[in-house]
Design a protein around this motif. Structure first.
Motif, PDB file in Angstrom:
ATOM      1  N   ILE A 241     -27.474 -36.485   9.636  1.00 44.46           N
ATOM      2  CA  ILE A 241     -27.360 -35.070   9.501  1.00 44.46           C
ATOM      3  C   ILE A 241     -25.665 -34.656   9.460  1.00 44.46           C
ATOM      4  O   ILE A 241     -24.960 -35.118  10.178  1.00 44.46           O
ATOM      5  CB  ILE A 241     -28.071 -34.368  10.546  1.00 44.46           C
ATOM      6  N   LEU A 242     -25.536 -33.883   8.207  1.00 52.20           N
ATOM      7  CA  LEU A 242     -24.010 -33.515   7.945  1.00 52.20           C
ATOM      8  C   LEU A 242     -23.995 -32.038   8.458  1.00 52.20           C
ATOM      9  O   LEU A 242     -24.810 -31.257   7.950  1.00 52.20           O
ATOM     10  CB  LEU A 242     -23.708 -33.781   6.889  1.00 52.20           C
ATOM     11  N   ILE A 243     -22.970 -31.808   9.365  1.00 53.26           N
ATOM     12  CA  ILE A 243     -22.974 -30.415   9.980  1.00 53.26           C
ATOM     13  C   ILE A 243     -21.781 -29.603   9.524  1.00 53.26           C
ATOM     14  O   ILE A 243     -20.696 -30.317   9.800  1.00 53.26           O
ATOM     15  CB  ILE A 243     -23.212 -30.480  11.576  1.00 53.26           C
ATOM     16  N   LYS A 244     -21.714 -28.466   9.082  1.00 55.37           N
ATOM     17  CA  LYS A 244     -20.592 -27.589   8.759  1.00 55.37           C
ATOM     18  C   LYS A 244     -20.459 -26.394   9.921  1.00 55.37           C
ATOM     19  O   LYS A 244     -21.549 -25.920  10.252  1.00 55.37           O
ATOM     20  CB  LYS A 244     -20.728 -27.053   7.285  1.00 55.37           C
ATOM     21  N   ASN A 245     -19.340 -26.300  10.282  1.00 56.89           N
ATOM     22  CA  ASN A 245     -18.953 -25.274  11.210  1.00 56.89           C
ATOM     23  C   ASN A 245     -19.180 -23.856  10.562  1.00 56.89           C
ATOM     24  O   ASN A 245     -18.915 -23.680   9.369  1.00 56.89           O
ATOM     25  CB  ASN A 245     -17.429 -25.263  11.754  1.00 56.89           C
ATOM     26  N   GLY A 246     -19.280 -22.695  11.345  1.00 49.90           N
ATOM     27  CA  GLY A 246     -19.352 -21.618  10.899  1.00 49.90           C
ATOM     28  C   GLY A 246     -18.104 -20.956  11.172  1.00 49.90           C
ATOM     29  O   GLY A 246     -17.038 -21.461  10.677  1.00 49.90           O
ATOM     30  N   GLU A 247     -17.965 -20.038  11.933  1.00 54.19           N
ATOM     31  CA  GLU A 247     -16.764 -19.110  12.076  1.00 54.19           C
ATOM     32  C   GLU A 247     -15.556 -19.976  12.848  1.00 54.19           C
ATOM     33  O   GLU A 247     -14.518 -19.520  12.731  1.00 54.19           O
ATOM     34  CB  GLU A 247     -16.868 -17.946  13.181  1.00 54.19           C
ATOM     35  N   LEU A 248     -16.118 -21.111  13.186  1.00 52.38           N
ATOM     36  CA  LEU A 248     -15.062 -21.857  13.974  1.00 52.38           C
ATOM     37  C   LEU A 248     -13.905 -22.194  13.192  1.00 52.38           C
ATOM     38  O   LEU A 248     -13.005 -22.454  13.709  1.00 52.38           O
ATOM     39  CB  LEU A 248     -15.770 -23.477  14.098  1.00 52.38           C
ATOM     40  N   ALA A 249     -14.164 -22.395  11.737  1.00 55.42           N
ATOM     41  CA  ALA A 249     -12.907 -22.757  10.944  1.00 55.42           C
ATOM     42  C   ALA A 249     -12.048 -21.622  11.153  1.00 55.42           C
ATOM     43  O   ALA A 249     -10.663 -21.938  10.865  1.00 55.42           O
ATOM     44  CB  ALA A 249     -13.449 -22.719   9.439  1.00 55.42           C
ATOM     45  N   LEU A 250     -12.157 -20.596  11.508  1.00 53.99           N
ATOM     46  CA  LEU A 250     -11.041 -19.501  11.565  1.00 53.99           C
ATOM     47  C   LEU A 250     -10.427 -19.480  12.937  1.00 53.99           C
ATOM     48  O   LEU A 250      -9.381 -18.914  13.021  1.00 53.99           O
ATOM     49  CB  LEU A 250     -11.968 -18.168  11.610  1.00 53.99           C
ATOM     50  N   LYS A 251     -10.818 -20.556  14.059  1.00 58.11           N
ATOM     51  CA  LYS A 251     -10.378 -20.419  15.262  1.00 58.11           C
ATOM     52  C   LYS A 251      -8.774 -21.145  15.417  1.00 58.11           C
ATOM     53  O   LYS A 251      -8.225 -21.309  16.407  1.00 58.11           O
ATOM     54  CB  LYS A 251     -11.221 -20.832  16.174  1.00 58.11           C
ATOM     55  N   GLY A 252      -8.179 -21.398  14.464  1.00 55.22           N
ATOM     56  CA  GLY A 252      -6.852 -22.020  14.348  1.00 55.22           C
ATOM     57  C   GLY A 252      -6.780 -23.275  15.539  1.00 55.22           C
ATOM     58  O   GLY A 252      -7.490 -24.151  15.595  1.00 55.22           O
ATOM     59  N   LEU A 253      -5.783 -23.077  16.474  1.00 54.72           N
ATOM     60  CA  LEU A 253      -5.581 -23.980  17.388  1.00 54.72           C
ATOM     61  C   LEU A 253      -6.705 -24.178  18.386  1.00 54.72           C
ATOM     62  O   LEU A 253      -6.660 -25.442  18.771  1.00 54.72           O
ATOM     63  CB  LEU A 253      -4.304 -23.396  18.032  1.00 54.72           C
ATOM     64  N   ASN A 254      -7.704 -23.285  18.554  1.00 54.54           N
ATOM     65  CA  ASN A 254      -8.727 -23.362  19.425  1.00 54.54           C
ATOM     66  C   ASN A 254      -9.722 -24.261  18.851  1.00 54.54           C
ATOM     67  O   ASN A 254     -10.735 -24.474  19.488  1.00 54.54           O
ATOM     68  CB  ASN A 254      -9.262 -22.023  19.833  1.00 54.54           C
ATOM     69  N   ARG A 255      -9.836 -24.344  17.461  1.00 54.72           N
ATOM     70  CA  ARG A 255     -10.570 -25.050  16.810  1.00 54.72           C
ATOM     71  C   ARG A 255     -11.352 -26.177  17.296  1.00 54.72           C
ATOM     72  O   ARG A 255     -12.525 -26.437  17.388  1.00 54.72           O
ATOM     73  CB  ARG A 255     -10.372 -25.255  15.412  1.00 54.72           C
ATOM     74  N   HIS A 256     -10.418 -27.447  17.842  1.00 53.49           N
ATOM     75  CA  HIS A 256     -11.076 -28.518  18.418  1.00 53.49           C
ATOM     76  C   HIS A 256     -11.704 -28.243  19.507  1.00 53.49           C
ATOM     77  O   HIS A 256     -12.787 -28.843  19.863  1.00 53.49           O
ATOM     78  CB  HIS A 256      -9.671 -29.476  18.569  1.00 53.49           C
ATOM     79  N   THR A 257     -11.128 -27.279  20.620  1.00 54.61           N
ATOM     80  CA  THR A 257     -12.058 -26.973  21.793  1.00 54.61           C
ATOM     81  C   THR A 257     -13.546 -26.374  21.357  1.00 54.61           C
ATOM     82  O   THR A 257     -14.382 -26.828  21.761  1.00 54.61           O
ATOM     83  CB  THR A 257     -11.298 -25.857  22.337  1.00 54.61           C
TER      84      THR A 257
END
Ligand code: ATP
Ligand code: MG
Length: 389
Positions: A5-21
């Motif tokens: 299963i391949l999963i794409k993030n939603g709004e996460l992509a917008l979160k800049g530095l917090n993205r990894h968390t």
């Protein structure tokens, strides 16, 4: 054929530095949701999270169903794993995509080549795959502008993946990234929907339920727990707190003016919920109220209710019609359980003519006609805890 299963993030992509968390929280939630299905390997690379089953008979249908309910996921796809050579890709694609292609008339192929060392360029991969699919399904025609099925061939660092159109994810933000709040949960239609909507914004839920046995039955309590376990499919495990409320309700019914009993009761619920929620590390309360739905939900009545707590009260359904709320309840699967006929503590004690334009002072006077402090202490001492998964 091996599937992942391949999963794409939603709004996460917008979160800049917090993205990894945010991604890490989402991965934790994905793991939790499919934990009982068996071993998987989860990796993240190139803005995609990959879920690879580690056993032969892994239940992919169930895994896809569960992953479709994890917040933070914009879209995902089930994909077939091929070796990184065109022979294997062309051998596997027609078979793997059989179901989608047999029922379609038009298609196109899109290739994504993040491994630039791969021997063919994207246009060549598209041509070769398209040709193989046309040979296998001669009824198909290629339509690059408006295809019924888009076939993706992704050449990544560690493998090649073939899939058709993505499935929509649950959207929202990963649960655990939006703080902690306590949902006041009844057995009705509204509060489970309110819980779902706040979890969708990443809020971790604690659930507080007021019960008044013997006026309310054990089956009513079970109904609330059943509703929470449906919400937990989206929200993750929920701490359930059962508050015995009989004594307070009886005293209110006996001592307070009839037209104010509902509001006095709602204010005691808010006060108790505030104490419990703070103790559990929550920063807000959530209810399923919506303006004007019943007498205790006029703007003035809500203000009187709010004045009983110093915590923020979130009401995600505030501007929604009952029809709209029911549509969500059906979508998330709580409706059928909500309409089962077990009495709730609110309905048992509902007065005939509740005030719709209450004055705060009058309600406060009414609520002081019982020894609320002592009764609340007893109620809090006797709460029961349970974890709902
Ligand atoms: P619901 O369908 O959620 O029961 P409702 O339209 O029936 O909502 P009320 O019964 O007035 O409205 O309740 C308003 C809100 O108060 C509910 O949405 C819920 O958040 C909370 N609430 C009501 N009863 C209880 C209860 N027994 N325990 C905990 N919270 C409750
Ligand atoms: Mg109700």
């Amino acid at each position: 054929m091996r599937e992942i299963i391949l999963i794409k993030n939603g709004e996460l992509a917008l979160k800049g530095l917090n993205r990894h968390t945010f991604e890490d929280v989402m991965i934790k939630n994905i793991k939790m949701s499919i934990k009982s299905l068996g071993q998987v390997k989860i990796t993240k690379a190139q803005s995609t999270i990959m879920v690879e089953p580690q056993c032969e008979d892994y239940d992919m249908d169930e895994a896809a169903k569960r992953i479709g309910k994890v917040f933070g996921i914009a879209a995902f796809s089930r994909a077939c794993v091929a070796e990184k050579n065109m022979d294997d890709i062309l051998a596997k694609a027609p078979d793997y995509l059989k179901e989608q292609l047999e029922s379609a008339n038009t298609f196109k192929v899109v290739a994504k080549r993040s491994d630039k060392a791969f021997e063919y360029k994207s246009p060549d991969i598209c041509c070769m795959t398209g040709e193989a699919l046309l040979n296998a399904y001669p009824h198909l025609t290629v339509d690059v502008h408006n295809p019924e099925v888009t076939v993706m061939v992704e050449i990544r660092d560690y493998g090649a993946y073939i899939h058709a159109d993505q499935l929509p994810g649950a959207g929202g933000m990963p649960v655990g990234t939006g703080g902690k709040a306590a949902i006041l949960i009844s057995g009705g239609i509204d509060s489970p929907v309110a819980a779902y909507m706040m979890a969708k914004r990443g809020v971790e839920l604690t659930a507080i339920h007021f019960a008044s046995p013997p006026y309310t039955s054990e089956r009513a309590e079970q109904k609330v727990k059943d509703l929470l376990s449906i919400v937990a499919q989206y929200a993750g495990p929920i701490n359930f707190i059962y508050v015995p409320f009989t004594e307070i309700q009886e005293q209110i019914a006996r001592n307070c003016p009839d037209d104010l009993t509902t509001l006095v009761m709602r204010r005691y619920m808010m006060k108790l919920a505030t104490a419990i929620a703070k103790n559990k590390g929550c920063d807000a309360l959530i209810t399923g109220e919506s303006i004007g739905q019943v007498a205790s939900q006029t703007m003035k009545a809500l203000a009187v209710t709010d004045a009983a707590t110093d915590m923020p009260v979130f009401r995600p359904l505030i501007g929604m019609d009952k029809d709209e709320i029911i549509a969500i309840a059906r979508k998330i699967g709580t409706f059928e359980t909500s309409v089962l006929p077990f009495e709730d503590c609110c309905t048992v004690f509902t007065p005939k003519h509740p005030r719709t334009r209450p004055k705060l002072e009058a309600v406060e006077t009414a609520e002081n006609m019982i020894d609320g402090v002592a009764l609340s202490e007893v109620a809090i001492q006797n709460v029961k805890y349970e974890r709902i998964i």
